[in-house]
Design a protein around this motif. Structure first.
Motif, PDB file in Angstrom:
ATOM      1  N   UNK A 174     -18.921  47.451 -50.717  1.00  0.00           N
ATOM      2  CA  UNK A 174     -18.052  48.612 -50.623  1.00  0.00           C
ATOM      3  C   UNK A 174     -16.835  48.399 -49.760  1.00  0.00           C
ATOM      4  N   UNK A 175     -16.578  47.150 -49.353  1.00  0.00           N
ATOM      5  CA  UNK A 175     -15.476  46.884 -48.435  1.00  0.00           C
ATOM      6  C   UNK A 175     -14.255  46.307 -49.146  1.00  0.00           C
ATOM      7  N   UNK A 176     -13.133  46.434 -48.494  1.00  0.00           N
ATOM      8  CA  UNK A 176     -11.955  45.648 -48.843  1.00  0.00           C
ATOM      9  C   UNK A 176     -11.445  45.008 -47.561  1.00  0.00           C
TER      10      UNK A 176
ATOM     11  N   UNK B  22     -11.134  45.240 -41.973  1.00  0.00           N
ATOM     12  CA  UNK B  22     -11.905  45.613 -43.153  1.00  0.00           C
ATOM     13  C   UNK B  22     -11.855  47.126 -43.305  1.00  0.00           C
ATOM     14  N   UNK B  23     -11.950  47.600 -44.531  1.00  0.00           N
ATOM     15  CA  UNK B  23     -11.953  49.026 -44.801  1.00  0.00           C
ATOM     16  C   UNK B  23     -12.956  49.356 -45.883  1.00  0.00           C
ATOM     17  N   UNK B  24     -13.181  50.626 -46.104  1.00  0.00           N
ATOM     18  CA  UNK B  24     -14.138  51.093 -47.109  1.00  0.00           C
ATOM     19  C   UNK B  24     -13.412  51.461 -48.392  1.00  0.00           C
ATOM     20  N   UNK B  25     -13.842  50.875 -49.503  1.00  0.00           N
ATOM     21  CA  UNK B  25     -13.249  51.197 -50.803  1.00  0.00           C
ATOM     22  C   UNK B  25     -13.591  52.627 -51.187  1.00  0.00           C
ATOM     23  N   UNK B  26     -12.623  53.324 -51.724  1.00  0.00           N
ATOM     24  CA  UNK B  26     -12.867  54.638 -52.310  1.00  0.00           C
ATOM     25  C   UNK B  26     -13.191  54.451 -53.797  1.00  0.00           C
ATOM     26  N   UNK B  27     -13.804  55.441 -54.445  1.00  0.00           N
ATOM     27  CA  UNK B  27     -14.036  55.348 -55.888  1.00  0.00           C
ATOM     28  C   UNK B  27     -12.742  55.119 -56.677  1.00  0.00           C
TER      29      UNK B  27
ATOM     30  N   UNK C  46      -1.650  46.643 -59.216  1.00  0.00           N
ATOM     31  CA  UNK C  46      -1.524  46.046 -57.887  1.00  0.00           C
ATOM     32  C   UNK C  46      -0.900  47.026 -56.911  1.00  0.00           C
ATOM     33  N   UNK C  47       0.218  47.642 -57.309  1.00  0.00           N
ATOM     34  CA  UNK C  47       0.896  48.578 -56.411  1.00  0.00           C
ATOM     35  C   UNK C  47       0.082  49.854 -56.222  1.00  0.00           C
ATOM     36  N   UNK C  48      -0.704  50.221 -57.219  1.00  0.00           N
ATOM     37  CA  UNK C  48      -1.585  51.389 -57.068  1.00  0.00           C
ATOM     38  C   UNK C  48      -2.610  51.131 -55.967  1.00  0.00           C
ATOM     39  N   UNK C  49      -3.219  49.940 -55.968  1.00  0.00           N
ATOM     40  CA  UNK C  49      -4.187  49.586 -54.933  1.00  0.00           C
ATOM     41  C   UNK C  49      -3.523  49.467 -53.568  1.00  0.00           C
ATOM     42  N   UNK C  50      -2.358  48.840 -53.538  1.00  0.00           N
ATOM     43  CA  UNK C  50      -1.638  48.699 -52.270  1.00  0.00           C
ATOM     44  C   UNK C  50      -1.315  50.074 -51.695  1.00  0.00           C
ATOM     45  N   UNK C  51      -0.892  50.992 -52.561  1.00  0.00           N
ATOM     46  CA  UNK C  51      -0.552  52.338 -52.094  1.00  0.00           C
ATOM     47  C   UNK C  51      -1.753  53.017 -51.454  1.00  0.00           C
ATOM     48  N   UNK C  52      -2.938  52.863 -52.062  1.00  0.00           N
ATOM     49  CA  UNK C  52      -4.119  53.513 -51.513  1.00  0.00           C
ATOM     50  C   UNK C  52      -4.540  52.908 -50.178  1.00  0.00           C
ATOM     51  N   UNK C  53      -4.431  51.578 -50.047  1.00  0.00           N
ATOM     52  CA  UNK C  53      -4.775  50.931 -48.777  1.00  0.00           C
ATOM     53  C   UNK C  53      -3.764  51.307 -47.695  1.00  0.00           C
ATOM     54  N   UNK C  54      -2.489  51.298 -48.058  1.00  0.00           N
ATOM     55  CA  UNK C  54      -1.447  51.640 -47.080  1.00  0.00           C
ATOM     56  C   UNK C  54      -1.588  53.089 -46.620  1.00  0.00           C
ATOM     57  N   UNK C  55      -1.958  53.982 -47.542  1.00  0.00           N
ATOM     58  CA  UNK C  55      -2.174  55.374 -47.158  1.00  0.00           C
ATOM     59  C   UNK C  55      -3.302  55.481 -46.130  1.00  0.00           C
TER      60      UNK C  55
ATOM     61  N   UNK D  76     -10.451  42.817 -52.543  1.00  0.00           N
ATOM     62  CA  UNK D  76     -11.464  43.811 -52.892  1.00  0.00           C
ATOM     63  C   UNK D  76     -12.704  43.094 -53.421  1.00  0.00           C
ATOM     64  N   UNK D  77     -13.874  43.512 -52.943  1.00  0.00           N
ATOM     65  CA  UNK D  77     -15.119  42.824 -53.258  1.00  0.00           C
ATOM     66  C   UNK D  77     -16.010  43.686 -54.155  1.00  0.00           C
TER      67      UNK D  77
END
Length: 321
Positions: free
Chosen positions: A95-97, A159-164, A191-200, A79-80
């Motif tokens: 705004x990317x990950x 690459x993906x777009x970070x959500x708020x 860590x798992x919270x972020x992983x969950x959001x990306x995986x979703x 995450x950047x």
């Protein structure tokens, strides 16, 4: 001028023993090193053998090419955050990950000049991810199988777009208030919270139904105002319609925006805050259960006790000194 480094030279520079520093608490799992290719630093936090977190804060004035050997690569979630830019033609998007599955990493990496940047990178061994995501038969869902590949296969990357909500979790990692074992637990949870959001997002992309409704900066400010109003009126919170009117948003935008920013519903956030405040009051202050229940907005003691037990797995009374 472009600098070309071998993997061995890169690692030799990166891991110079004379620049290794532990943090102020002397935690062996959290090491800070000086960034060798510009200004700044990077931290390596080993949460467990199979999960690590890297936090980099740096500016890189020159480009370099890193020649790498073929190597095994874990799952990576990067995450950047762009702090400021002195480069007019910079293509970096704050705004990317970046998501990379496991497998064989590429042979060459190009590092372009950058502004002041913070990166939060998560590395997870594929076996650990598999154990979380597998179904009853021990297999990954079809939509996620591409994330874990054999070590001789190229990694999946996008690459993906970070959500708020992702940005908030990243900020919470950077501002972790704990030390020692508690810090490890807190950071692994994030860590798992972020992983969950990306995986979703990955699941939705593969199902063809992913869409992010971008919030305007002014809308995000209003969403934060909603939170402030909630926290000021724990005992008698306004209705959703009243909240929306007070901050100048329509009901639908406020509800959807709040979930994007904070990762939960308005009253889900309120409930979690009430319970966390109640736990803190029971532990740190000389207040009985009834007083705490009233302070966080519960008129019914049984309702408060049931909600507390559901949240923490223990009764409120057991938290008192």
């Amino acid at each position: 001028m472009t600098l070309i480094l071998s993997q061995a030279d890169y690692l030799k520079l990166l891991y110079q023993p004379d620049i290794i520093q532990q943090n102020e608490s002397g935690e062996e799992f959290d090491i800070t090193r000086k960034y060798q290719f510009g200004e700044g630093y990077w931290r390596h936090i080993q949460l467990r053998d199979s999960i690590s977190l890297e936090i980099s804060n740096y500016q890189q004035p020159k480009s370099f090419i890193l020649k790498l050997h073929e190597r095994k690569h874990p799952l990576e979630f990067r995450f950047f955050v762009l702090l400021e830019s002195e480069f007019k033609d910079i293509e970096f998007k704050a705004g990317e990950y970046f998501l990379s599955g496991s497998g064989m990493a590429s042979e060459c990496a190009v590092f372009e000049p950058s502004a002041w940047v913070i990166e939060v990178a998560i590395h997870i061994h594929p076996n650990v991810f598999h154990s979380f995501a597998e179904n009853a038969s021990g297999k990954l869902p079809k939509e996620l199988q591409h994330l874990i590949r054999r070590w001789d296969q190229p990694t999946y990357e996008r690459y993906g777009t970070k959500t708020p909500a992702m940005l908030l979790a990243v900020q919470q990692i950077l501002q972790c208030p704990y030390q020692g074992f508690t810090k490890q637990i807190y950071l692994e949870g994030k860590v798992w919270e972020l992983v969950a959001m990306v995986v979703e997002q990955e699941l939705q992309l593969n199902q063809g139904c992913f869409q992010i409704n971008a919030l305007k900066p002014s809308d995000i400010d209003r969403i934060y105002n909603v939170r402030e109003i909630l926290l000021k009126h724990l005992d008698n919170p306004p209705s959703l319609i009243e909240l929306a009117r007070e901050v100048g948003l329509n009901d639908c935008t406020m509800k959807q925006g709040f979930k994007q920013v904070f990762g939960t519903t308005v009253f889900g956030y309120l409930h979690n805050h009430r319970m966390e405040l109640a736990q803190k009051l029971l532990i740190e202050r000389n207040m009985n259960v009834t007083e705490v229940a009233r302070t966080v907005g519960y008129a019914s003691l049984p309702s408060f006790s049931n909600a507390f037990r559901k949240k923490f797995g223990v009764s409120p009374k057991s938290c008192q000194k």
